[in-house]
Scaffold this motif. Structure first.
Motif, PDB file in Angstrom:
ATOM      1  N   LEU A 283       0.489  -2.229   5.593  1.00  0.00           N
ATOM      2  CA  LEU A 283       1.683  -3.058   5.788  1.00  0.00           C
ATOM      3  C   LEU A 283       2.218  -3.656   4.490  1.00  0.00           C
ATOM      4  N   PHE A 284       1.337  -3.909   3.522  1.00  0.00           N
ATOM      5  CA  PHE A 284       1.787  -4.570   2.297  1.00  0.00           C
ATOM      6  C   PHE A 284       2.474  -3.636   1.312  1.00  0.00           C
ATOM      7  N   SER A 285       2.214  -2.337   1.400  1.00  0.00           N
ATOM      8  CA  SER A 285       2.764  -1.387   0.428  1.00  0.00           C
ATOM      9  C   SER A 285       4.287  -1.311   0.413  1.00  0.00           C
ATOM     10  N   PRO A 286       4.961  -1.206   1.557  1.00  0.00           N
ATOM     11  CA  PRO A 286       6.425  -1.139   1.504  1.00  0.00           C
ATOM     12  C   PRO A 286       7.041  -2.396   0.896  1.00  0.00           C
ATOM     13  N   TRP A 287       6.429  -3.562   1.164  1.00  0.00           N
ATOM     14  CA  TRP A 287       6.954  -4.795   0.581  1.00  0.00           C
ATOM     15  C   TRP A 287       6.782  -4.793  -0.932  1.00  0.00           C
ATOM     16  N   GLY A 288       5.654  -4.292  -1.402  1.00  0.00           N
ATOM     17  CA  GLY A 288       5.436  -4.193  -2.843  1.00  0.00           C
ATOM     18  C   GLY A 288       6.412  -3.231  -3.498  1.00  0.00           C
ATOM     19  N   GLY A 289       6.645  -2.103  -2.839  1.00  0.00           N
ATOM     20  CA  GLY A 289       7.616  -1.140  -3.368  1.00  0.00           C
ATOM     21  C   GLY A 289       9.023  -1.715  -3.404  1.00  0.00           C
TER      22      GLY A 289
ATOM     23  N   SER B 285      -3.165   8.851  -5.130  1.00  0.00           N
ATOM     24  CA  SER B 285      -2.584   9.282  -3.849  1.00  0.00           C
ATOM     25  C   SER B 285      -2.026   8.091  -3.070  1.00  0.00           C
ATOM     26  N   ASP B 286      -2.712   6.943  -3.118  1.00  0.00           N
ATOM     27  CA  ASP B 286      -2.194   5.743  -2.456  1.00  0.00           C
ATOM     28  C   ASP B 286      -0.903   5.263  -3.120  1.00  0.00           C
ATOM     29  N   MET B 287      -0.827   5.386  -4.433  1.00  0.00           N
ATOM     30  CA  MET B 287       0.385   4.950  -5.146  1.00  0.00           C
ATOM     31  C   MET B 287       1.566   5.854  -4.817  1.00  0.00           C
ATOM     32  N   ILE B 288       1.328   7.122  -4.700  1.00  0.00           N
ATOM     33  CA  ILE B 288       2.407   8.040  -4.323  1.00  0.00           C
ATOM     34  C   ILE B 288       2.935   7.659  -2.937  1.00  0.00           C
ATOM     35  N   ASP B 289       2.020   7.406  -2.007  1.00  0.00           N
ATOM     36  CA  ASP B 289       2.426   6.976  -0.661  1.00  0.00           C
ATOM     37  C   ASP B 289       3.227   5.677  -0.718  1.00  0.00           C
ATOM     38  N   ALA B 290       2.772   4.734  -1.540  1.00  0.00           N
ATOM     39  CA  ALA B 290       3.459   3.441  -1.646  1.00  0.00           C
ATOM     40  C   ALA B 290       4.841   3.601  -2.263  1.00  0.00           C
ATOM     41  N   LEU B 291       4.952   4.399  -3.313  1.00  0.00           N
ATOM     42  CA  LEU B 291       6.244   4.590  -3.983  1.00  0.00           C
ATOM     43  C   LEU B 291       7.233   5.358  -3.108  1.00  0.00           C
ATOM     44  N   LEU B 292       6.724   6.189  -2.215  1.00  0.00           N
ATOM     45  CA  LEU B 292       7.587   6.953  -1.307  1.00  0.00           C
ATOM     46  C   LEU B 292       7.794   6.235   0.032  1.00  0.00           C
ATOM     47  N   PHE B 293       7.228   5.034   0.154  1.00  0.00           N
ATOM     48  CA  PHE B 293       7.342   4.221   1.368  1.00  0.00           C
ATOM     49  C   PHE B 293       6.775   4.926   2.602  1.00  0.00           C
ATOM     50  N   VAL B 294       5.674   5.646   2.428  1.00  0.00           N
ATOM     51  CA  VAL B 294       5.015   6.302   3.558  1.00  0.00           C
ATOM     52  C   VAL B 294       3.569   5.831   3.716  1.00  0.00           C
ATOM     53  N   SER B 295       3.212   4.768   3.048  1.00  0.00           N
ATOM     54  CA  SER B 295       1.846   4.252   3.113  1.00  0.00           C
ATOM     55  C   SER B 295       1.575   3.631   4.483  1.00  0.00           C
ATOM     56  N   PRO B 296       0.369   3.825   5.021  1.00  0.00           N
ATOM     57  CA  PRO B 296       0.048   3.230   6.332  1.00  0.00           C
ATOM     58  C   PRO B 296      -0.234   1.719   6.251  1.00  0.00           C
TER      59      PRO B 296
END
Length: 156
Positions: free
Chosen positions: A64-70, A51-62
């Motif tokens: 801060l580092f996830s959008p940069w990783g995506g 579920s966290d990966m789906i959020d990260a891949l869709l750029f909706v993760s809360p």
């Protein structure tokens, strides 16, 4: 991150004992290794928290580092795809150099932001140093190779 340091140094011919022609060949292989490492990284994260990966891949993760990783991931994939098209002769040199260089710069900068925002196994000092070396390496090679210089046409 280490591959992001080695990649530009290989193509720029800055690694001692590695001739420039061999460096370009190794650049392709380490690029494939980098793409593989990103895929394994994402697959491992998917395994532990889909579920966290789906959020990260869709750029909706809360986080801060996830959008940069995506952003880094997609830039790496796009740069690799451009390289494949260039090898097949589907892209002109000018378009390839500008596109590949721009995507690689975006990938390094986004990877640095991603790494700096994560609290993980690396210590803060080693992480900052490695990120600084990655930025210095890409800046040196992009400046020396002058990919943007292909924008100007010869006069005459």
């Amino acid at each position: 991150m280490v591959l992001l340091v080695v990649q530009p140094l290989l193509v720029g011919g800055y690694l001692p004992g590695v001739p420039r022609r061999s460096g370009r060949y190794l650049h392709r292989w380490t690029g494939a290794l980098l793409v593989t490492a990103v895929i394994l990284h994402v697959a491992g994260l998917w395994r532990t928290s889909p579920s966290d990966m789906i959020d990260a891949l869709l750029f909706v993760s809360p986080t801060l580092f996830s959008p940069w990783g995506g952003a880094a991931m997609w830039a790496i994939f796009a740069a690799a795809l451009l390289a494949v098209f260039r090898l097949r002769g589907s892209l002109r040199l000018r378009a390839w150099r500008l596109g590949h260089s721009g995507l690689v710069l975006a990938a390094v900068l986004a990877s640095v932001m991603h790494a700096l925002l994560i609290e993980g196994t690396m210590g803060p000092l080693s992480k900052v140093l490695l990120c600084g070396v990655a930025i210095a390496a890409i800046a040196k090679v992009l400046f020396d190779l002058r990919a943007w210089k292909t924008l100007t046409r010869p006069r005459g």
